[in-house]
Design a protein around this motif. Structure first.
Motif, PDB file in Angstrom:
ATOM      1  N   GLN A   1       4.990   1.083   2.673  1.00 18.92           N
ATOM      2  CA  GLN A   1       5.932   0.154   3.893  1.00 18.92           C
ATOM      3  C   GLN A   1       4.636  -0.559   4.182  1.00 18.92           C
ATOM      4  OE1 GLN A   1       8.423   1.099   6.668  1.00 18.92           O
ATOM      5  NE2 GLN A   1       7.199  -0.836   7.829  1.00 18.92           N
ATOM      6  N   ILE A   2       2.697  -0.202   4.620  1.00 17.51           N
ATOM      7  CA  ILE A   2       1.973  -0.373   4.803  1.00 17.51           C
ATOM      8  C   ILE A   2       1.521  -0.962   4.150  1.00 17.51           C
ATOM      9  CG2 ILE A   2      -0.626   0.221   6.635  1.00 17.51           C
ATOM     10  CD1 ILE A   2       1.079   3.464   6.682  1.00 17.51           C
ATOM     11  N   VAL A   3       1.025  -1.113   2.704  1.00 10.94           N
ATOM     12  CA  VAL A   3       0.578  -1.806   2.062  1.00 10.94           C
ATOM     13  C   VAL A   3       1.600  -2.697   1.849  1.00 10.94           C
ATOM     14  CG1 VAL A   3      -0.701  -2.011  -0.211  1.00 10.94           C
ATOM     15  CG2 VAL A   3      -0.754   0.272   1.046  1.00 10.94           C
ATOM     16  N   THR A   4       2.716  -3.214   1.463  1.00 11.07           N
ATOM     17  CA  THR A   4       3.185  -3.317   1.344  1.00 11.07           C
ATOM     18  C   THR A   4       3.305  -5.514   2.781  1.00 11.07           C
ATOM     19  OG1 THR A   4       4.918  -2.985   0.379  1.00 11.07           O
ATOM     20  CG2 THR A   4       5.963  -5.239   0.458  1.00 11.07           C
ATOM     21  N   ALA A   5       3.839  -4.729   3.206  1.00 11.35           N
ATOM     22  CA  ALA A   5       3.508  -5.150   4.811  1.00 11.35           C
ATOM     23  C   ALA A   5       1.831  -6.002   4.975  1.00 11.35           C
ATOM     24  CB  ALA A   5       3.549  -4.833   6.368  1.00 11.35           C
ATOM     25  N   SER A   6       0.940  -5.531   5.034  1.00 15.97           N
ATOM     26  CA  SER A   6      -0.264  -5.794   4.176  1.00 15.97           C
ATOM     27  C   SER A   6      -0.178  -7.199   3.785  1.00 15.97           C
ATOM     28  CB  SER A   6      -1.370  -4.807   4.069  1.00 15.97           C
ATOM     29  OG  SER A   6      -1.279  -3.944   5.488  1.00 15.97           O
ATOM     30  N   TRP A   7       0.430  -7.003   2.237  1.00 13.80           N
ATOM     31  CA  TRP A   7       0.467  -8.207   1.060  1.00 13.80           C
ATOM     32  C   TRP A   7       0.950  -9.166   1.499  1.00 13.80           C
ATOM     33  CZ3 TRP A   7       5.089  -8.608  -1.840  1.00 13.80           C
ATOM     34  CH2 TRP A   7       4.704  -9.821  -2.655  1.00 13.80           C
ATOM     35  N   LEU A   8       2.791  -8.758   2.907  1.00 16.43           N
ATOM     36  CA  LEU A   8       2.443 -10.142   3.020  1.00 16.43           C
ATOM     37  C   LEU A   8       1.674 -10.746   4.216  1.00 16.43           C
ATOM     38  CD1 LEU A   8       6.659  -8.463   3.839  1.00 16.43           C
ATOM     39  CD2 LEU A   8       5.664  -9.967   1.866  1.00 16.43           C
ATOM     40  N   LYS A   9       1.722  -9.897   4.836  1.00 17.12           N
ATOM     41  CA  LYS A   9       0.394 -10.690   5.662  1.00 17.12           C
ATOM     42  C   LYS A   9      -0.822 -11.503   5.416  1.00 17.12           C
ATOM     43  CE  LYS A   9      -1.474  -9.284  10.446  1.00 17.12           C
ATOM     44  NZ  LYS A   9      -0.341  -9.538  11.610  1.00 17.12           N
ATOM     45  N   ALA A  10      -1.194 -11.093   4.773  1.00 17.71           N
ATOM     46  CA  ALA A  10      -2.240 -11.610   3.803  1.00 17.71           C
ATOM     47  C   ALA A  10      -1.845 -13.050   3.338  1.00 17.71           C
ATOM     48  CB  ALA A  10      -3.146 -10.429   2.666  1.00 17.71           C
ATOM     49  N   ASN A  11      -0.004 -12.555   2.427  1.00 19.84           N
ATOM     50  CA  ASN A  11       0.398 -14.295   2.411  1.00 19.84           C
ATOM     51  C   ASN A  11       0.480 -14.600   3.281  1.00 19.84           C
ATOM     52  OD1 ASN A  11      -0.119 -14.325  -1.280  1.00 19.84           O
ATOM     53  ND2 ASN A  11      -0.202 -11.856  -0.184  1.00 19.84           N
ATOM     54  N   GLY A  12       0.564 -14.717   4.298  1.00 19.60           N
ATOM     55  CA  GLY A  12       1.370 -15.338   5.410  1.00 19.60           C
ATOM     56  C   GLY A  12       3.204 -15.533   5.761  1.00 19.60           C
ATOM     57  N   VAL A  13       3.251 -14.502   5.693  1.00 20.78           N
ATOM     58  CA  VAL A  13       5.039 -13.973   5.550  1.00 20.78           C
ATOM     59  C   VAL A  13       4.594 -12.631   7.226  1.00 20.78           C
ATOM     60  CG1 VAL A  13       6.753 -12.223   5.031  1.00 20.78           C
ATOM     61  CG2 VAL A  13       5.260 -14.378   3.438  1.00 20.78           C
TER      62      VAL A  13
END
Lengths: 321, 280
Positions: free
Chosen positions: A153-165
């Motif tokens: 979840q943490i890694v996916t959330a970071s990836w989303l954040k880095a992509n503007g989500v």
């Protein structure tokens, strides 16, 4: 009646003390000079099958007993209660536990994410014909992960954040790995974050939007922690780290690849060829404190930690890279 | 007002306080022992009671008076749980009472459905969790279904027993009076079976709370069970304990409301009178 009530009070007090007093008792030395240590496991880890099968632990005078644990937080509890000497946890869980004040230390790294040019080992999977094409399309959607607030979840959330989500706009749902792809295919969730090795026969039914682990810097997917009192008691923790270091070196040698998968295959009951064909995370026993620091910062950015802890005292000197 | 008249309410209040102290001293003592033991041991898994209560206020009751002090966390996790519980419990009550009366009154239906009911009762509802996810998806429907199914059996069986257990003399008397079906149902059957129906409904409240939490531990995106798992993963044990305290308080509140409703609706029934209750 009063005796009964007093008895209940005494029983509660005893329960509180016994549940909370447990602590690391330290490793027991065997007559043959080896030290008996218990290590938590999630199942079949390639480094354990190798180190046990090839006698690496024995070479470092360790008599290793593997103890099954249900997750990172259970492993930390096991280490602190003395039920295990070394707890297998991901880097985020380890940082979180340390930040909460649990007296633990990181004694070794094991697994880090596979970074490009290595083949992606993980993915955010959607159905083959899903209209979701990129991270931006996941806003407001449901994503399956194996545990809430866990590494995936943490890694996916970071990836989303880095992509503007904004990660808060996504609902993370905890589902066992085996149920994630069926949930994606039946539309119960919109996407799932898991490793390619867990896709089963569904390689052709799903596609990955990206490997969120590869979009990050180095991430410690697997590490070992021990109670601080255990680390200070003898050199068993140091020898354990040395054994993991030697194991990682041997497993990173292409000459040992076939034998390593053969040993793993016996444990996992999956053909060695199948295992060898799956993308693997990298093995790294030395702990890079700067990488851990970045992981802690990610947790701060995701509001999981209020402030970044000082990780200096957390990582033992012998485990640092 | 005379001094005697004044002293009577004071004496009554003092008696009430005395009764309260008598019934709560053990709980108070347990909390003190917990506080002292937890402080002495310093365990992060079992924090002191004061820390748990602090987390309770911060987590659940930290909003402004205009929001009834209910925090955004309360609205995000407790309200969805309560809605699921209400829907599941409500559905179980309607179905359980309806079917229980039907099979209680109509003997062939009772004989026909009996094996099915026994089978349904024997299956642990929690084992149906994976099936419920497949059937309902990751929605509140899954939680509502499990709560309803778990609560259904005790209500149904108790209703059936209540209907079957109505005094035969009363039934015969009602027949001799040639009551209409509607009057028989409202004046004889329903009142006669209601103590047993209420007993089933009361048992089911506890079951509903348990199933509410269990069904939210897994494949949920909000709810008290979800919150508990989430805090466990984050090692936030005071917050985790605060959710457990909240569950306990909800259980006490539901039971109190139920006891009140039962006392009002079944005033006529000997067993729920305070004087007879104390004699048990």
């Amino acid at each position: 009646m009063n005796t009964r009530r007093t008895g209940a009070v005494v029983a509660l007090a005893a329960l509180l003390f016994t549940s909370a007093c447990g602590g690391a008792e330290g490793a027991a030395d065997n007559a043959d000079g080896t030290t008996k240590v218990s290590v938590t496991t999630f199942g079949c880890e390639i480094w354990n099958t190798w180190a046990i099968g090839k006698g690496v632990y024995s070479k470092h005078r360790l008599d290793v007993e593997l103890v099954r644990s249900g997750g990172g937080s259970a492993a930390v509890a096991a280490v602190l209660s003395g039920a295990a000497d070394f707890g297998y946890v991901n880097g985020y869980t380890a940082i979180n536990a340390y930040n909460t004040g649990f007296p633990i230390q990181m004694v070794s790294g094991v697994n880090v994410n596979a970074l490009p040019p290595a083949k992606p080992a993980q993915g955010v999977f959607v159905g083959k014909d899903s209209p979701i094409k990129a991270a931006a399309d996941l806003a407001g959607k449901k994503i399956a992960v194996n545990e809430i607030n866990g590494i995936n979840q943490i890694v996916t959330a970071s990836w989303l954040k880095a992509n503007g989500v904004e990660p808060d706009s996504v609902s993370f749902v905890a589902l066992p790995f085996t149920e994630q792809i069926p949930a994606v295919l039946s539309g119960r969730v919109d996407a799932a974050q898991l490793g390619y090795s867990l896709l089963g026969n569904n390689n052709d039914n799903v596609r990955s939007l990206a490997d969120p682990f590869a979009s990050n810097d180095k991430i410690y997917i697997a590490t070992y922690v021990a109670a601080k009192s255990f680390v200070g008691k003898g050199d068993a923790a140091k020898r354990f780290h040395e054994a993991i270091t030697e194991t990682a070196q041997q497993l990173n040698d292409p000459a040992n690849k076939d034998e390593a998968f053969k040993l793993l295959s016996e444990c996992q009951k999956v053909p060695a060829e199948t295992l060898a064909a799956q993308p693997q995370n990298a093995l790294e026993a030395a702990v890079d404190v700067a990488a851990l620091d970045r992981m802690a910062q990610q947790m701060v950015d995701l509001k999981m930690l209020q402030k970044k802890p000082d990780l200096g005292p957390f990582v033992t000197d012998f485990a640092r890279s | 007002m005379s001094g005697q008249a004044l002293s009577r309410p004071i004496a009554t209040s003092a008696l009430a306080v005395g009764r309260g102290v008598r019934s709560l001293w053990l709980l108070a003592l347990l909390l003190v022992v917990w506080e002292v033991a937890a402080r002495m041991v310093g365990s992060l898994f079992v924090p002191p009671v004061s820390q748990i209560f602090g987390a309770f206020v911060d987590t659940w009751l930290s909003a402004s008076p205009s929001s009834l002090f209910l925090s955004s966390q309360f609205r995000a996790d407790v309200l969805p749980s309560l809605v699921r519980l209400g829907l599941g419990y409500g559905a179980a009550t309607v179905l359980g009472v309806g079917l229980g009366i039907l099979i209680g009154v109509w003997r062939p239906a009772g004989a026909f459905f009996n094996p099915l009911i026994r089978l349904g009762m024997s299956v642990p509802v929690t084992a149906l969790l994976p099936i419920a996810i497949v059937l309902f998806g990751i929605t509140s429907g899954m939680n509502v279904f499990l709560i309803a199914l778990g609560c259904l059996w005790p209500i149904l069986i108790n209703t059936y027993d209540g209907v079957r257990g109505i005094d035969r003399t009363v039934v015969t008397a009602a027949r001799s009076l040639r009551l209409t079906r509607r009057r028989y149902f409202l004046r004889v059957l329903l009142p006669g079976a209601s103590p047993a129906i209420f007993a089933g409904m009361r048992i089911s409240i506890g079951i509903a709370l348990v199933l509410m939490v269990i069904s939210e531990l897994y494949a949920a995106t909000a709810g008290l069970g979800f919150y508990i798992v989430s805090q466990q993963r984050l090692f936030q044990f005071p917050q985790l304990w605060s959710a457990i305290v909240l569950l306990a308080l909800l259980g006490i509140l539901f039971n109190a409301i139920f006891a009140l409703v039962e006392r009002v609706l079944l005033r006529w029934h000997r067993n729920v009178r305070p004087d007879s209750a104390e004699s048990h």
